[in-house]
Design a protein around this motif. Structure first.
Motif, short mmCIF file in Angstrom:
data_model
loop_
_atom_site.label_atom_id
_atom_site.label_comp_id
_atom_site.label_asym_id
_atom_site.label_seq_id
_atom_site.Cartn_x
_atom_site.Cartn_y
_atom_site.Cartn_z
N GLY A 76 -5.65 5.62 17.73
CA GLY A 76 -7.03 5.85 18.11
C GLY A 76 -7.97 5.54 16.96
O GLY A 76 -9.14 5.23 17.16
N GLU A 77 -7.43 5.60 15.75
CA GLU A 77 -8.14 5.17 14.55
C GLU A 77 -7.14 4.59 13.56
O GLU A 77 -5.93 4.85 13.65
N ILE A 78 -7.63 3.78 12.64
CA ILE A 78 -6.77 3.10 11.68
C ILE A 78 -6.49 4.03 10.50
O ILE A 78 -7.39 4.63 9.92
N LYS A 79 -5.20 4.13 10.12
CA LYS A 79 -4.78 4.88 8.94
C LYS A 79 -3.81 4.01 8.14
O LYS A 79 -3.11 3.17 8.71
N LYS A 80 -3.75 4.23 6.85
CA LYS A 80 -2.89 3.40 6.00
C LYS A 80 -2.04 4.28 5.08
O LYS A 80 -2.48 5.32 4.62
N ILE A 81 -0.81 3.81 4.82
CA ILE A 81 0.03 4.38 3.79
C ILE A 81 0.62 3.21 2.99
O ILE A 81 0.81 2.12 3.53
N ASP A 82 0.87 3.43 1.72
CA ASP A 82 1.41 2.34 0.90
C ASP A 82 2.29 2.89 -0.20
O ASP A 82 2.32 4.09 -0.47
N ASP A 83 3.01 2.00 -0.84
CA ASP A 83 3.89 2.33 -1.96
C ASP A 83 4.00 1.08 -2.83
O ASP A 83 3.97 -0.04 -2.32
N SER A 84 4.11 1.26 -4.15
CA SER A 84 4.14 0.10 -5.04
C SER A 84 4.75 0.48 -6.38
O SER A 84 4.91 1.66 -6.71
N ASP A 85 5.07 -0.54 -7.17
CA ASP A 85 5.59 -0.30 -8.52
C ASP A 85 5.44 -1.56 -9.35
O ASP A 85 5.30 -2.67 -8.82
N ILE A 86 5.45 -1.38 -10.67
CA ILE A 86 5.47 -2.47 -11.63
C ILE A 86 6.73 -2.33 -12.47
O ILE A 86 7.04 -1.24 -12.96
N ILE A 87 7.47 -3.42 -12.60
CA ILE A 87 8.79 -3.37 -13.20
C ILE A 87 8.94 -4.51 -14.20
O ILE A 87 8.47 -5.63 -13.95
N GLU A 88 9.60 -4.25 -15.30
CA GLU A 88 9.99 -5.30 -16.24
C GLU A 88 11.44 -5.67 -15.98
O GLU A 88 12.31 -4.80 -15.94
N VAL A 89 11.69 -6.96 -15.77
CA VAL A 89 13.04 -7.42 -15.44
C VAL A 89 13.42 -8.56 -16.38
O VAL A 89 12.61 -9.45 -16.66
N SER A 90 14.65 -8.53 -16.84
CA SER A 90 15.15 -9.59 -17.71
C SER A 90 15.23 -10.92 -16.96
O SER A 90 15.10 -10.96 -15.74
N HIS A 91 15.51 -11.98 -17.69
CA HIS A 91 15.67 -13.30 -17.06
C HIS A 91 17.06 -13.37 -16.43
O HIS A 91 18.07 -13.42 -17.13
#
Length: 355
Positions: A76-91
């Motif tokens: 009936g109305e717009i709602k949002k949920i989210d999830d995120s992260d920043i990661i350091e990864v080797s080559h």
């Protein structure tokens, strides 16, 4: 150099040809594609959709990686949920596979929150769940002995316990730190991403199983597909249907599929192997693209039409509006990566600065 490339492009003009119809294909189309108009459902229901994204910046010592997911709920109305992260990864050679697993985990967690917290009637999943199951366990790195020796109920229960008390992000780093405490002692430190890849795959499988316990709510939608099970050509079925049908609303023959017999799962093998998927292609609006749809249960043609009428009610230009919005919201652009680097005050050289 560019001039020679321009000449090559002129010489190869038209080398990617449209699919040419022949008598054999025409007869196959008659048996596999049916023109049909789809109404818009008048039922009262709630629906959600989600998507994920990742991007990365390569530096000399490592990779700066951002990953995220979002679900949009409409009740009936717009709602949002989210999830995120920043990661350091080797080559590593399997970086994209690793980040894809991270993205999938966040997508699944958002989907489960939409189902459990908002009690949506339907959830639109971007991509192919059947495809995810057939490629659920990593092929990019060898299974470390420390994980192989701990694939038991104790490890599974620890994952489940931590997932219950951790509503966001990843739990596999906790598993590695708490359950596999001697990883850094017994394994070469350079192989730590192997552990991350396999443990993240286990977390993904657990979440997929939890999601598919709500199978009547799940609708997978793909804009592209490499499957050719319908026509058995060396061209994807979706391409043939998109180009050679009459551009009117329609639906393909419905196919019922199971996960490949040789698909490997560290847990829930019987659960995943007994699933039956309803797979078909559809054009929801005239002159729009063909979509591939999967339902993770055996649905009759009547069930399929009811689902499509609900999707059509909330579609714009022949594609579900919520899925399109989630995709546009969640994409992580190169410009976003530059902004994140600036905020994080990461200034490491890439060696491209001298060019």
């Amino acid at each position: 150099m560019l001039n020679s490339l321009y000449e090559k492009a002129i010489a190869k003009r038209g080398f990617i040809q449209d699919i040419e119809s022949d008598n054999n294909l025409e007869s196959q189309l008659e048996a596999n594609w049916f023109s049909r108009e789809f109404k818009e459902s008048s039922d009262d229901f709630s629906i959600a959709a989600g998507d994920g994204s990742f991007n990365k910046k390569k530096f000399l010592k490592s990779n700066f990686c951002a990953v995220g997911a979002e679900s949009i709920i409409y009740d009936g109305e717009i709602k949002k949920i989210d999830d995120s992260d920043i990661i350091e990864v080797s080559h590593i050679s399997f970086l994209d596979e690793l980040l894809s697993n991270y993205m999938s985990i966040l997508e699944l967690r958002c989907a489960l929150r939409a189902i459990n917290e908002y009690d949506v009637d339907y959830y639109l999943f971007d991509g192919s769940i059947l495809g995810d199951l057939e490629n659920a366990y990593p092929r990019g790195a060898e299974l470390p002995a420390k994980i192989r020796d701990n694939l038991d109920d104790a490890l599974l229960n620890e994952f489940k316990r931590r997932l219950e008390i951790t509503p966001y992000g990843f739990v596999f780093p906790q598993i590695k730190d708490k359950v596999l405490v001697d990883v850094s002692v017994n394994e070469d430190f350079k192989d730590k991403e192997d552990f991350d890849l396999h443990l993240a795959s286990i977390e993904k499988i657990i979440l997929l199983k939890e999601l598919l316990e709500n199978k009547k709510k799940i609708i997978s939608i793909s804009k592209t597909s490499s499957d050719n099970d319908l026509f058995k050509w060396n061209i994807p079925d979706i391409s043939i249907l998109d180009q050679l049908t009459d551009k009117k609303q329609g639906i393909s023959k419905i196919d019922y599929r199971r996960v490949y017999k040789n698909a490997a799962f560290p847990y829930f093998n019987d659960f995943f192997k007994q699933l039956q998927f309803t797979v078909f292609y559809v054009r929801l609006q005239d002159n729009k693209n063909v979509l591939k749809v999967e339902l993770p249960y055996k649905a009759s043609i009547g069930d399929v039409i009811k689902v499509l009428e609900k999707i059509n009610m909330l579609s714009v230009q022949g594609y579900p509006y919520l899925l399109n919005k989630a995709h546009n919201d969640v994409v992580i652009t190169d410009r976003n990566i530059k902004e994140l680097l600036k905020i994080a005050k990461v200034y490491e050289t890439t060696n491209r600065e001298m060019l």
